[in-house]
Design a protein around this motif. Structure first.
Motif, PDB file in Angstrom:
ATOM      1  N   TYR A 307     -20.997 -13.050  -6.766  1.00 34.64           N
ATOM      2  CA  TYR A 307     -20.376 -12.475  -5.579  1.00 34.64           C
ATOM      3  C   TYR A 307     -20.988 -13.051  -4.304  1.00 34.64           C
ATOM      4  O   TYR A 307     -20.277 -13.379  -3.348  1.00 34.64           O
ATOM      5  CB  TYR A 307     -20.512 -10.957  -5.596  1.00 34.64           C
ATOM      6  N   ARG A 311     -19.374 -14.842  -0.853  1.00 34.05           N
ATOM      7  CA  ARG A 311     -19.597 -14.380   0.521  1.00 34.05           C
ATOM      8  C   ARG A 311     -20.277 -15.444   1.372  1.00 34.05           C
ATOM      9  O   ARG A 311     -20.021 -15.543   2.574  1.00 34.05           O
ATOM     10  CB  ARG A 311     -20.426 -13.090   0.524  1.00 34.05           C
ATOM     11  N   ASP A 320     -12.603 -11.440   2.123  1.00 31.03           N
ATOM     12  CA  ASP A 320     -13.374 -10.893   1.002  1.00 31.03           C
ATOM     13  C   ASP A 320     -12.456 -10.295  -0.064  1.00 31.03           C
ATOM     14  O   ASP A 320     -12.308  -9.078  -0.175  1.00 31.03           O
ATOM     15  CB  ASP A 320     -14.353  -9.837   1.527  1.00 31.03           C
ATOM     16  N   ASN A 394     -15.480  -3.519   0.380  1.00 27.00           N
ATOM     17  CA  ASN A 394     -14.395  -4.491   0.289  1.00 27.00           C
ATOM     18  C   ASN A 394     -13.863  -4.806   1.676  1.00 27.00           C
ATOM     19  O   ASN A 394     -13.465  -3.896   2.416  1.00 27.00           O
ATOM     20  CB  ASN A 394     -13.250  -3.945  -0.574  1.00 27.00           C
ATOM     21  N   GLU A 395     -13.896  -6.076   2.032  1.00 26.27           N
ATOM     22  CA  GLU A 395     -13.282  -6.572   3.269  1.00 26.27           C
ATOM     23  C   GLU A 395     -13.836  -5.891   4.519  1.00 26.27           C
ATOM     24  O   GLU A 395     -13.131  -5.698   5.504  1.00 26.27           O
ATOM     25  CB  GLU A 395     -11.763  -6.389   3.219  1.00 26.27           C
TER      26      GLU A 395
END
Length: 423
Positions: A307, A311, A320, A394-395
Protein backbone atom coordinates in the motif's frame (compact mmCIF):
# COMPACT_ATOMS: atom_id res chain seq x y z
CA UNK A 1 22.01 3.61 -39.46
CA UNK A 2 23.85 6.93 -39.11
CA UNK A 3 23.67 7.52 -42.86
CA UNK A 4 19.93 6.72 -42.88
CA UNK A 5 19.24 9.05 -39.99
CA UNK A 6 21.31 11.81 -41.58
CA UNK A 7 19.41 11.41 -44.84
CA UNK A 8 16.09 11.51 -43.04
CA UNK A 9 17.11 14.66 -41.19
CA UNK A 10 18.33 16.30 -44.40
CA UNK A 11 14.96 15.63 -46.05
CA UNK A 12 13.08 17.18 -43.17
CA UNK A 13 11.68 13.82 -42.10
CA UNK A 14 13.57 13.37 -38.84
CA UNK A 15 10.84 12.57 -36.29
CA UNK A 16 10.85 12.00 -32.56
CA UNK A 17 10.66 8.29 -33.27
CA UNK A 18 13.97 8.40 -35.19
CA UNK A 19 15.57 10.42 -32.42
CA UNK A 20 14.48 7.86 -29.85
CA UNK A 21 15.79 5.03 -32.03
CA UNK A 22 19.15 6.74 -32.32
CA UNK A 23 19.57 6.87 -28.55
CA UNK A 24 18.59 3.23 -27.89
CA UNK A 25 21.19 0.48 -27.70
CA UNK A 26 21.16 -1.45 -30.96
CA UNK A 27 20.63 -4.75 -29.15
CA UNK A 28 17.76 -3.69 -26.86
CA UNK A 29 14.78 -6.02 -27.45
CA UNK A 30 11.49 -4.53 -28.51
CA UNK A 31 9.05 -3.77 -25.68
CA UNK A 32 6.08 -6.05 -25.02
CA UNK A 33 2.96 -3.98 -25.60
CA UNK A 34 -0.25 -4.23 -23.59
CA UNK A 35 -3.35 -2.40 -24.81
CA UNK A 36 -5.78 -1.09 -22.21
CA UNK A 37 -9.25 -0.62 -23.73
CA UNK A 38 -11.21 1.35 -21.17
CA UNK A 39 -13.51 4.30 -20.55
CA UNK A 40 -11.22 7.28 -20.08
CA UNK A 41 -13.86 9.96 -20.69
CA UNK A 42 -17.46 10.53 -19.69
CA UNK A 43 -19.27 9.47 -16.53
CA UNK A 44 -16.78 6.77 -15.56
CA UNK A 45 -13.51 8.47 -16.43
CA UNK A 46 -12.50 8.38 -12.76
CA UNK A 47 -12.75 4.57 -12.78
CA UNK A 48 -10.65 4.34 -15.94
CA UNK A 49 -8.03 6.67 -14.50
CA UNK A 50 -7.86 4.54 -11.34
CA UNK A 51 -7.18 1.46 -13.47
CA UNK A 52 -4.47 3.31 -15.38
CA UNK A 53 -2.66 4.27 -12.17
CA UNK A 54 -2.71 0.72 -10.84
CA UNK A 55 -1.55 -0.82 -14.11
CA UNK A 56 1.28 1.66 -14.58
CA UNK A 57 2.57 0.99 -11.08
CA UNK A 58 2.42 -2.77 -11.65
CA UNK A 59 4.23 -2.44 -14.99
CA UNK A 60 6.87 -0.20 -13.43
CA UNK A 61 7.50 -2.94 -10.86
CA UNK A 62 8.24 -5.47 -13.60
CA UNK A 63 10.38 -3.03 -15.57
CA UNK A 64 12.36 -2.04 -12.46
CA UNK A 65 13.54 -5.64 -12.27
CA UNK A 66 14.80 -5.39 -15.83
CA UNK A 67 11.61 -6.42 -17.60
CA UNK A 68 10.55 -9.82 -18.91
CA UNK A 69 13.38 -12.24 -19.69
CA UNK A 70 12.97 -14.00 -23.05
CA UNK A 71 15.55 -15.80 -25.17
CA UNK A 72 16.72 -12.61 -26.88
CA UNK A 73 17.07 -10.60 -23.69
CA UNK A 74 14.94 -8.56 -21.31
CA UNK A 75 11.85 -6.83 -22.67
CA UNK A 76 10.19 -3.89 -21.00
CA UNK A 77 6.41 -3.79 -20.70
CA UNK A 78 4.62 -0.81 -22.27
CA UNK A 79 0.99 0.21 -21.76
CA UNK A 80 -1.03 1.73 -24.62
CA UNK A 81 -4.35 3.27 -23.58
CA UNK A 82 -7.37 3.46 -25.87
CA UNK A 83 -10.52 5.27 -24.74
CA UNK A 84 -13.58 3.16 -25.57
CA UNK A 85 -16.01 5.70 -24.06
CA UNK A 86 -17.48 2.75 -22.17
CA UNK A 87 -19.19 1.52 -25.37
CA UNK A 88 -19.11 -1.87 -27.06
CA UNK A 89 -18.80 -0.52 -30.61
CA UNK A 90 -15.95 1.79 -29.62
CA UNK A 91 -14.26 -1.18 -27.95
CA UNK A 92 -14.46 -3.26 -31.12
CA UNK A 93 -12.97 -0.39 -33.11
CA UNK A 94 -10.19 -0.20 -30.50
CA UNK A 95 -9.59 -3.94 -30.85
CA UNK A 96 -9.05 -3.49 -34.59
CA UNK A 97 -6.40 -0.88 -33.81
CA UNK A 98 -4.78 -3.39 -31.47
CA UNK A 99 -4.68 -6.17 -34.04
CA UNK A 100 -3.51 -3.81 -36.79
CA UNK A 101 -0.55 -2.92 -34.58
CA UNK A 102 0.08 -6.58 -33.62
CA UNK A 103 -0.29 -5.90 -29.90
CA UNK A 104 -0.57 -9.36 -28.29
CA UNK A 105 -2.29 -8.48 -25.01
CA UNK A 106 -5.53 -6.63 -24.25
CA UNK A 107 -6.64 -5.63 -20.74
CA UNK A 108 -10.13 -4.37 -19.85
CA UNK A 109 -12.60 -4.70 -17.03
CA UNK A 110 -14.91 -1.77 -16.29
CA UNK A 111 -17.92 -3.29 -18.08
CA UNK A 112 -19.04 -6.89 -18.38
CA UNK A 113 -20.99 -6.00 -21.53
CA UNK A 114 -17.82 -4.69 -23.16
CA UNK A 115 -15.88 -7.74 -21.97
CA UNK A 116 -18.43 -10.09 -23.54
CA UNK A 117 -18.16 -8.22 -26.83
CA UNK A 118 -14.37 -8.37 -26.74
CA UNK A 119 -14.35 -12.09 -25.99
CA UNK A 120 -16.51 -12.83 -29.03
CA UNK A 121 -14.49 -10.55 -31.29
CA UNK A 122 -11.15 -11.96 -30.10
CA UNK A 123 -12.39 -15.51 -30.61
CA UNK A 124 -13.25 -14.69 -34.24
CA UNK A 125 -10.04 -12.76 -34.84
CA UNK A 126 -7.79 -15.48 -33.43
CA UNK A 127 -9.51 -18.06 -35.61
CA UNK A 128 -8.95 -15.94 -38.73
CA UNK A 129 -5.42 -14.75 -37.92
CA UNK A 130 -3.46 -17.47 -36.10
CA UNK A 131 -0.22 -15.55 -36.67
CA UNK A 132 -1.58 -12.43 -34.91
CA UNK A 133 -3.52 -13.80 -31.95
CA UNK A 134 -4.56 -11.75 -28.94
CA UNK A 135 -4.90 -12.70 -25.26
CA UNK A 136 -7.54 -10.90 -23.16
CA UNK A 137 -6.78 -10.26 -19.48
CA UNK A 138 -9.82 -9.10 -17.51
CA UNK A 139 -9.31 -7.28 -14.21
CA UNK A 140 -12.88 -6.28 -13.25
CA UNK A 141 -15.66 -7.54 -15.55
CA UNK A 142 -17.36 -9.97 -13.18
CA UNK A 143 -20.45 -11.33 -14.96
CA UNK A 144 -20.25 -15.11 -14.24
CA UNK A 145 -21.12 -16.05 -17.83
CA UNK A 146 -17.68 -14.86 -18.95
CA UNK A 147 -16.08 -17.90 -17.32
CA UNK A 148 -19.10 -20.17 -17.70
CA UNK A 149 -21.26 -20.21 -20.84
CA UNK A 150 -18.99 -17.75 -22.68
CA UNK A 151 -15.67 -19.05 -21.38
CA UNK A 152 -12.81 -18.79 -23.85
CA UNK A 153 -9.27 -20.09 -24.05
CA UNK A 154 -8.25 -16.51 -24.92
CA UNK A 155 -9.81 -14.90 -21.82
CA UNK A 156 -8.55 -14.87 -18.20
CA UNK A 157 -10.34 -13.19 -15.29
CA UNK A 158 -8.35 -11.87 -12.32
CA UNK A 159 -11.30 -10.67 -10.23
CA UNK A 160 -13.85 -12.72 -8.31
CA UNK A 161 -17.05 -13.05 -10.30
CA UNK A 162 -20.44 -11.72 -9.21
CA UNK A 163 -21.59 -14.96 -7.62
CA UNK A 164 -18.34 -15.28 -5.67
CA UNK A 165 -18.55 -11.71 -4.39
CA UNK A 166 -22.23 -12.08 -3.53
CA UNK A 167 -21.51 -15.29 -1.68
CA UNK A 168 -19.16 -13.34 0.61
CA UNK A 169 -21.68 -10.53 1.19
CA UNK A 170 -24.61 -12.86 1.89
CA UNK A 171 -22.49 -14.83 4.35
CA UNK A 172 -22.31 -11.63 6.39
CA UNK A 173 -26.01 -10.83 5.88
CA UNK A 174 -26.87 -14.32 7.10
CA UNK A 175 -25.51 -13.35 10.52
CA UNK A 176 -27.07 -9.87 10.52
CA UNK A 177 -30.23 -10.30 12.62
CA UNK A 178 -31.26 -6.70 11.97
CA UNK A 179 -31.50 -7.21 8.20
CA UNK A 180 -35.14 -7.92 7.35
CA UNK A 181 -36.11 -5.78 4.34
CA UNK A 182 -33.67 -5.65 1.44
CA UNK A 183 -33.77 -3.31 -1.54
CA UNK A 184 -31.84 -4.36 -4.64
CA UNK A 185 -30.69 -1.55 -6.93
CA UNK A 186 -28.21 -1.71 -9.78
CA UNK A 187 -27.13 -0.59 -13.22
CA UNK A 188 -29.22 -1.80 -16.15
CA UNK A 189 -26.81 -4.02 -18.02
CA UNK A 190 -25.59 -7.61 -17.78
CA UNK A 191 -23.61 -7.11 -14.57
CA UNK A 192 -26.37 -5.25 -12.72
CA UNK A 193 -28.92 -7.89 -13.66
CA UNK A 194 -26.59 -10.65 -12.51
CA UNK A 195 -26.05 -8.95 -9.13
CA UNK A 196 -29.80 -8.87 -8.53
CA UNK A 197 -30.20 -12.50 -9.60
CA UNK A 198 -27.37 -13.67 -7.34
CA UNK A 199 -28.72 -11.70 -4.38
CA UNK A 200 -32.21 -13.17 -4.73
CA UNK A 201 -30.95 -16.72 -5.11
CA UNK A 202 -28.45 -16.61 -2.26
CA UNK A 203 -30.70 -14.75 0.18
CA UNK A 204 -33.48 -17.27 -0.45
CA UNK A 205 -31.04 -20.02 0.51
CA UNK A 206 -29.33 -18.34 3.47
CA UNK A 207 -32.01 -16.01 4.86
CA UNK A 208 -35.47 -17.04 3.61
CA UNK A 209 -37.01 -14.78 6.27
CA UNK A 210 -35.73 -11.66 4.52
CA UNK A 211 -38.18 -9.75 2.33
CA UNK A 212 -37.04 -8.27 -0.98
CA UNK A 213 -38.95 -4.97 -0.91
CA UNK A 214 -37.50 -3.53 -4.11
CA UNK A 215 -35.64 -4.68 -7.19
CA UNK A 216 -34.72 -1.86 -9.54
CA UNK A 217 -32.32 -1.24 -12.40
CA UNK A 218 -31.42 2.22 -13.63
CA UNK A 219 -29.61 3.46 -16.79
CA UNK A 220 -25.86 3.13 -16.37
CA UNK A 221 -23.91 6.37 -16.12
CA UNK A 222 -26.86 8.61 -16.99
CA UNK A 223 -28.52 9.44 -13.66
CA UNK A 224 -27.35 12.74 -12.19
CA UNK A 225 -29.76 12.83 -9.25
CA UNK A 226 -30.57 9.66 -7.31
CA UNK A 227 -33.02 11.41 -4.96
CA UNK A 228 -36.07 9.78 -6.63
CA UNK A 229 -34.46 6.35 -6.14
CA UNK A 230 -33.67 7.16 -2.51
CA UNK A 231 -37.32 8.12 -2.05
CA UNK A 232 -38.44 4.74 -3.39
CA UNK A 233 -36.06 2.94 -1.05
CA UNK A 234 -37.41 4.95 1.88
CA UNK A 235 -41.03 4.34 0.91
CA UNK A 236 -40.38 0.60 0.70
CA UNK A 237 -39.24 0.58 4.33
CA UNK A 238 -35.91 -1.00 3.47
CA UNK A 239 -33.28 -1.38 6.16
CA UNK A 240 -30.63 -2.85 3.84
CA UNK A 241 -29.49 -2.09 0.28
CA UNK A 242 -27.50 -4.45 -1.92
CA UNK A 243 -25.85 -2.87 -4.96
CA UNK A 244 -23.17 -3.62 -7.48
CA UNK A 245 -23.06 0.03 -8.56
CA UNK A 246 -19.62 1.44 -9.23
CA UNK A 247 -18.10 4.79 -10.13
CA UNK A 248 -20.33 7.85 -9.98
CA UNK A 249 -23.45 5.68 -9.97
CA UNK A 250 -22.46 4.43 -6.53
CA UNK A 251 -21.24 7.75 -5.18
CA UNK A 252 -24.43 9.56 -6.17
CA UNK A 253 -26.62 6.75 -4.83
CA UNK A 254 -25.10 6.73 -1.35
CA UNK A 255 -25.06 10.53 -1.29
CA UNK A 256 -28.79 10.62 -2.05
CA UNK A 257 -29.48 8.03 0.64
CA UNK A 258 -27.56 10.09 3.16
CA UNK A 259 -29.37 13.29 2.24
CA UNK A 260 -32.74 11.55 2.59
CA UNK A 261 -31.97 10.85 6.25
CA UNK A 262 -32.20 7.07 5.96
CA UNK A 263 -30.24 4.89 8.36
CA UNK A 264 -29.50 2.11 5.87
CA UNK A 265 -26.94 -0.63 5.66
CA UNK A 266 -25.25 -0.81 2.28
CA UNK A 267 -23.76 -4.10 1.11
CA UNK A 268 -21.69 -3.13 -1.92
CA UNK A 269 -19.18 -4.48 -4.38
CA UNK A 270 -17.29 -1.19 -4.64
CA UNK A 271 -18.26 1.01 -1.69
CA UNK A 272 -14.68 1.53 -0.56
CA UNK A 273 -13.54 4.10 -3.11
CA UNK A 274 -14.16 6.54 -5.97
CA UNK A 275 -15.73 9.07 -3.64
CA UNK A 276 -18.25 6.80 -1.90
CA UNK A 277 -16.82 6.97 1.69
CA UNK A 278 -16.65 10.77 1.65
CA UNK A 279 -20.13 11.02 0.11
CA UNK A 280 -21.83 8.97 2.80
CA UNK A 281 -19.72 10.22 5.74
CA UNK A 282 -20.62 9.37 9.33
CA UNK A 283 -23.85 7.71 8.21
CA UNK A 284 -21.76 4.88 6.77
CA UNK A 285 -19.78 4.05 9.90
CA UNK A 286 -20.60 0.48 10.79
CA UNK A 287 -23.19 0.40 8.00
CA UNK A 288 -21.38 0.38 4.64
CA UNK A 289 -19.68 -2.83 3.62
CA UNK A 290 -17.58 -3.70 0.61
CA UNK A 291 -16.18 -6.94 -0.76
CA UNK A 292 -12.75 -7.16 -2.41
CA UNK A 293 -9.66 -9.31 -2.71
CA UNK A 294 -7.79 -6.94 -0.36
CA UNK A 295 -8.05 -3.59 1.42
CA UNK A 296 -5.39 -1.30 2.95
CA UNK A 297 -6.13 -2.27 6.58
CA UNK A 298 -5.58 -6.00 6.08
CA UNK A 299 -2.44 -5.58 8.17
CA UNK A 300 1.02 -7.11 8.10
CA UNK A 301 4.35 -5.83 6.88
CA UNK A 302 4.00 -7.06 3.28
CA UNK A 303 0.51 -5.59 2.86
CA UNK A 304 1.58 -2.27 4.35
CA UNK A 305 4.58 -2.10 2.05
CA UNK A 306 2.38 -2.79 -0.97
CA UNK A 307 0.00 0.00 0.00
CA UNK A 308 2.80 2.41 0.84
CA UNK A 309 4.38 1.86 -2.58
CA UNK A 310 1.13 3.03 -4.15
CA UNK A 311 0.84 6.09 -1.91
CA UNK A 312 4.46 7.02 -2.59
CA UNK A 313 3.75 6.98 -6.32
CA UNK A 314 0.33 8.65 -6.08
CA UNK A 315 0.29 10.86 -2.96
CA UNK A 316 -2.84 12.86 -3.85
CA UNK A 317 -5.88 11.66 -1.85
CA UNK A 318 -8.08 11.75 -4.97
CA UNK A 319 -5.84 9.09 -6.55
CA UNK A 320 -6.08 6.70 -3.60
CA UNK A 321 -7.98 3.75 -5.09
CA UNK A 322 -5.78 0.67 -4.99
CA UNK A 323 -6.47 -2.63 -6.74
CA UNK A 324 -4.33 -5.59 -5.73
CA UNK A 325 -5.78 -7.70 -8.54
CA UNK A 326 -4.12 -5.53 -11.18
CA UNK A 327 -0.73 -6.04 -9.58
CA UNK A 328 -1.50 -9.78 -9.48
CA UNK A 329 -2.50 -9.77 -13.16
CA UNK A 330 0.64 -8.04 -14.42
CA UNK A 331 2.90 -10.17 -12.20
CA UNK A 332 1.27 -13.39 -13.42
CA UNK A 333 1.51 -12.23 -17.05
CA UNK A 334 5.22 -11.49 -16.68
CA UNK A 335 5.85 -14.92 -15.14
CA UNK A 336 3.81 -16.65 -17.85
CA UNK A 337 5.72 -14.82 -20.59
CA UNK A 338 9.00 -16.06 -19.16
CA UNK A 339 7.65 -19.58 -18.73
CA UNK A 340 6.36 -19.60 -22.31
CA UNK A 341 9.57 -18.04 -23.61
CA UNK A 342 7.45 -16.16 -26.10
CA UNK A 343 4.74 -13.52 -26.54
CA UNK A 344 2.61 -15.95 -28.55
CA UNK A 345 -0.91 -15.74 -27.10
CA UNK A 346 -1.50 -19.50 -27.08
CA UNK A 347 1.82 -20.24 -25.38
CA UNK A 348 1.23 -17.58 -22.73
CA UNK A 349 -2.32 -18.86 -22.16
CA UNK A 350 -1.04 -22.36 -21.52
CA UNK A 351 1.55 -20.97 -19.10
CA UNK A 352 -1.17 -19.09 -17.21
CA UNK A 353 -3.37 -22.14 -16.75
CA UNK A 354 -2.89 -23.45 -13.23
CA UNK A 355 -0.37 -20.70 -12.45
CA UNK A 356 0.02 -19.59 -8.84
CA UNK A 357 0.70 -16.21 -7.28
CA UNK A 358 2.01 -15.37 -3.82
CA UNK A 359 3.45 -12.16 -2.40
CA UNK A 360 3.52 -12.68 1.36
CA UNK A 361 -0.05 -11.60 2.06
CA UNK A 362 -2.09 -12.89 -0.88
CA UNK A 363 -2.16 -16.29 -2.59
CA UNK A 364 -4.09 -17.04 -5.76
CA UNK A 365 -4.39 -19.74 -8.43
CA UNK A 366 -5.61 -19.43 -12.02
CA UNK A 367 -8.09 -22.28 -12.41
CA UNK A 368 -7.36 -24.02 -15.71
CA UNK A 369 -10.92 -25.27 -16.23
CA UNK A 370 -12.43 -21.82 -16.82
CA UNK A 371 -9.58 -19.28 -16.45
CA UNK A 372 -11.10 -17.84 -13.26
CA UNK A 373 -8.65 -16.66 -10.60
CA UNK A 374 -9.34 -18.30 -7.25
CA UNK A 375 -8.27 -16.01 -4.41
CA UNK A 376 -9.29 -14.92 -0.90
CA UNK A 377 -11.97 -12.30 -0.36
CA UNK A 378 -12.54 -9.80 2.42
CA UNK A 379 -15.82 -8.24 3.49
CA UNK A 380 -14.90 -5.00 5.25
CA UNK A 381 -16.98 -2.45 7.12
CA UNK A 382 -16.55 1.32 7.06
CA UNK A 383 -15.11 2.97 10.19
CA UNK A 384 -13.57 6.28 11.14
CA UNK A 385 -9.82 6.41 10.70
CA UNK A 386 -8.17 5.53 13.98
CA UNK A 387 -11.07 3.43 15.27
CA UNK A 388 -10.74 -0.31 15.71
CA UNK A 389 -7.33 -0.57 14.09
CA UNK A 390 -8.27 1.42 10.97
CA UNK A 391 -4.91 3.07 10.32
CA UNK A 392 -5.50 4.03 6.70
CA UNK A 393 -8.44 6.01 5.36
CA UNK A 394 -9.71 6.04 1.78
CA UNK A 395 -9.05 9.01 -0.50
CA UNK A 396 -8.37 11.37 2.41
CA UNK A 397 -12.00 11.03 3.53
CA UNK A 398 -11.22 10.26 7.17
CA UNK A 399 -12.98 6.90 6.75
CA UNK A 400 -11.41 3.53 6.14
CA UNK A 401 -12.45 -0.12 6.18
CA UNK A 402 -11.92 -2.89 8.69
CA UNK A 403 -12.08 -6.62 7.99
CA UNK A 404 -15.39 -8.12 9.09
CA UNK A 405 -15.17 -11.46 7.31
CA UNK A 406 -12.22 -13.20 5.65
CA UNK A 407 -12.88 -15.99 3.17
CA UNK A 408 -9.87 -18.11 2.18
CA UNK A 409 -9.46 -18.95 -1.47
CA UNK A 410 -11.01 -22.41 -1.21
CA UNK A 411 -14.14 -20.90 0.35
CA UNK A 412 -14.66 -18.50 -2.57
CA UNK A 413 -14.41 -21.07 -5.38
CA UNK A 414 -17.71 -22.00 -7.05
CA UNK A 415 -18.37 -24.70 -9.66
CA UNK A 416 -18.08 -23.78 -13.33
CA UNK A 417 -20.11 -24.88 -16.35
CA UNK A 418 -17.31 -23.94 -18.75
CA UNK A 419 -16.68 -26.27 -21.69
CA UNK A 420 -13.52 -24.86 -23.24
CA UNK A 421 -11.91 -25.51 -26.59
CA UNK A 422 -8.16 -25.35 -26.05
CA UNK A 423 -5.54 -24.35 -28.58
Amino acid sequence: MRRLLLAAFTCGMFSAAYAELATQPATQPAPIRIAMIEGMSGAFANAGEAVQRNLLLAIDGVNARGGVRLKDGRHKLVLSIIDNKQAIEESLIALRQVTDQHIPFVVQGNSSAVAAGLIEAINRHNERAPDNRVLFLNYSAVDPVLTNEKCSFWHFRFDANTDMRMQALTDVIRGDSRASKVYLIGQDYSFGRQVAKAARTQLADKRPDISIVGDELHPIGKIKDFAPYAAKIKAAGADTVITGNWGNDLTLLVKAAKESGMNLKFYTFYGNGLGAPAAIGDAGVGRVRAVAEWHPNVGGVASDQFYQSFRDRYPQPKDDYVHLRMRVMIAMLATALERAGSTDAAAVARALEGARFGNGFHDATMRAADHQLIQPLYVSVMQKQGDGGVRFDNEGSGYGFKTERYLPAQATALPTSCVMTRH
